[in-house]
Design an enzyme around this catalytic site. Structure first.
Site, PDB file in Angstrom:
ATOM      1  N   ALA A   1     -60.322  18.611  38.561  1.00  0.00           N
ATOM      2  CA  ALA A   1     -61.038  18.140  40.171  1.00  0.00           C
ATOM      3  C   ALA A   1     -60.592  18.103  40.650  1.00  0.00           C
ATOM      4  O   ALA A   1     -59.236  18.831  40.530  1.00  0.00           O
ATOM      5  CB  ALA A   1     -60.745  16.552  39.285  1.00  0.00           C
TER       6      ALA A   1
ATOM      7  N   HIS B   1     -70.824  18.629  50.460  1.00  0.00           N
ATOM      8  CA  HIS B   1     -71.145  19.388  50.432  1.00  0.00           C
ATOM      9  C   HIS B   1     -71.836  20.097  51.353  1.00  0.00           C
ATOM     10  O   HIS B   1     -72.143  21.625  51.407  1.00  0.00           O
ATOM     11  CB  HIS B   1     -71.161  19.532  48.158  1.00  0.00           C
TER      12      HIS B   1
ATOM     13  N   ARG C   1     -72.171  23.572  53.330  1.00  0.00           N
ATOM     14  CA  ARG C   1     -72.896  24.587  52.439  1.00  0.00           C
ATOM     15  C   ARG C   1     -74.165  25.804  54.783  1.00  0.00           C
ATOM     16  O   ARG C   1     -74.187  25.029  55.300  1.00  0.00           O
ATOM     17  CB  ARG C   1     -74.560  24.622  52.126  1.00  0.00           C
TER      18      ARG C   1
ATOM     19  N   GLU D   1     -82.495  19.427  43.702  1.00  0.00           N
ATOM     20  CA  GLU D   1     -81.741  17.975  42.671  1.00  0.00           C
ATOM     21  C   GLU D   1     -81.972  18.088  40.810  1.00  0.00           C
ATOM     22  O   GLU D   1     -83.478  17.367  41.714  1.00  0.00           O
ATOM     23  CB  GLU D   1     -81.800  16.592  43.142  1.00  0.00           C
TER      24      GLU D   1
ATOM     25  N   ASP E   1     -74.445  23.608  40.421  1.00  0.00           N
ATOM     26  CA  ASP E   1     -73.009  23.034  40.675  1.00  0.00           C
ATOM     27  C   ASP E   1     -73.549  21.813  40.708  1.00  0.00           C
ATOM     28  O   ASP E   1     -73.967  20.476  40.712  1.00  0.00           O
ATOM     29  CB  ASP E   1     -72.489  22.794  42.064  1.00  0.00           C
TER      30      ASP E   1
END
Length: 400
Positions: A231, A271, A275, A283, A301
């Site tokens: 993490a 996130h 990018r 998704e 991911d």
């Protein structure tokens, strides 16, 4: 064409004067770099820097045959005196072409910031593209662009410049991409070489002489990579960094959306913001069809969330269901995924959590998840050319 790189560093050089950072402290020997300047066939000098004449002499060359000196960027370093006998430096207006008596042709390429890029065509047709520090070409269109034999660019600071060139076909699999204008953003040595290789680029020491059109040293980009880490280890950043120099990446988010969970929404937003804007997002946990289809690189991911979804679907949290076919169904799902990774023709970078390094979960379901994630990581890694473990933001190559 033959190039001699009189320097390969940022305008202030590396190490920077009086900079106490770790990268500057370790930039010694071959990792020390003067400001970038390039001597082309002994007759064309791209960027004039302090000590250029001495640098040329150390590399076994002379500036006595230079007939044209071109500047690519506003100078941000010590005052530079023009050595005796050297032509006064100039700049070619954007879009214009300069023909030299030696048979070289130099076309000025417009940039998205201060500076000028130069596309140099040699007497025998070899093509070199030289970009200024911190710059990327502007206004590129996919109109049958000719593939460059070599590109010298600021790959570390502007990986998107390489992505733009790849998008229009100016950089292909055989293009030798050499990183220049190197600063203290990345620790020199193995870490720099590792990051550049992932982008299909390389670095050379000051004084290196390169032949344009020789492809033996072009690094092979790993087609399948697994990035492991704990993490907040930096594993997602490492994975994203690996594809910044490539256009049209499909980011596969296996976590999906969680209605009403503002903390999760905040994580997803972070996130997305880091990018590149050209990346698309899907998704989904249905990875097998994506791996089987043709298309741009995939960034998955992450596998740990894919496993959570897979275990949900087979009832793995219930001991009775797990014993009555759930375990067997999960093994089949993992096998289908790893078979798809083995067969895929796409470039894939996948992220997963590394677990089980000491703490034993207090519940049977937690221990089951830990064990299955360990098995999934091992199976997936077995199908990848490169496996990387990220600890405290530092990447260690386990394979490749």
């Amino acid at each position: 064409m033959e190039l001699t790189l009189l320097g390969t560093g940022a305008p202030a050089g590396l190490p920077r004067p009086d900079c106490p950072c770790a990268a500057c402290a370790t930039a010694l020997g071959a990792d020390a770099r003067a400001a970038t300047a390039v001597l082309v066939d002994g007759t064309l000098l791209l960027d004039l820097t302090p000590g250029a004449a001495f640098a040329a002499a150390r590399a076994g060359h002379s500036l006595g045959g230079v007939r044209q000196v071109l500047l690519s960027h506003p100078h941000r370093g010590p005052v530079v005196e023009v050595p005796a006998g050297l032509p006064q430096p100039g700049r070619v207006p954007d879009g214009r072409e300069l023909a030299l008596l030696t048979g070289h042709r130099v076309r000025a390429v417009a940039m998205d910031g201060p500076g000028t890029g130069y596309a140099v065509t040699g007497p025998n047709g070899q093509r070199l593209l030289y970009l200024p520090p911190g710059g990327a070409p502007a206004g590129l269109e996919h109109n049958g662009a000719v593939v460059c034999d070599m590109v010298l660019a600021d790959v570390v600071e502007r990986p998107d410049a390489l992505a733009k060139l790849r998008a229009v076909g100016a950089v292909g699999p055989t293009t030798d991409v050499v990183a220049v204008h190197l600063d203290h953003d990345v620790p020199p040595g193995p870490e720099l070489r590792r990051r550049l290789a992932a982008a299909g680029a390389r670095a050379v020491p000051d004084g290196a002489t390169l032949t344009v059109g020789v492809y033996e040293d072009v690094p092979d980009v790993p087609r399948r990579t697994l990035v492991l880490g704990g993490a907040r280890s930096g594993k997602s950043v490492e994975a994203e960094r690996r594809l910044e120099a490539f256009p049209e990446v499909l980011y596969v988010a296996t976590g999906g959306s969680r209605n009403g969970d503002t903390e999760w929404a905040s994580r997803v937003a972070v996130h997305r913001e880091r990018r590149p804007g050209s990346w698309r997002t899907a998704e989904t946990c249905d990875l097998v069809p994506l791996l089987a289809a043709d298309g741009p690189p995939l960034l998955i991911d992450c596998l740990s969330l894919w496993l959570t979804d897979a275990m949900d679907s087979v009832g793995a949290w219930d001991d009775a269901e797990w014993a009555d076919g759930g375990e067997r169904a999960l093994r089949e799902r993992v096998r289908e995924l790893t078979d798809a990774v083995r067969a895929t023709r796409r470039t894939v970078v996948a992220v997963s959590n590394e677990v089980g390094s000491g703490i034993v979960p207090a519940t049977a379901s937690g221990r089951r998840y830990r064990d299955e994630l360990g098995r999934l990581n091992a199976s997936f890694a077995g199908e990848c050319e490169q496996v990387v473990l990220v600890v405290a933001g530092q990447a260690m190559v386990l394979r490749g």
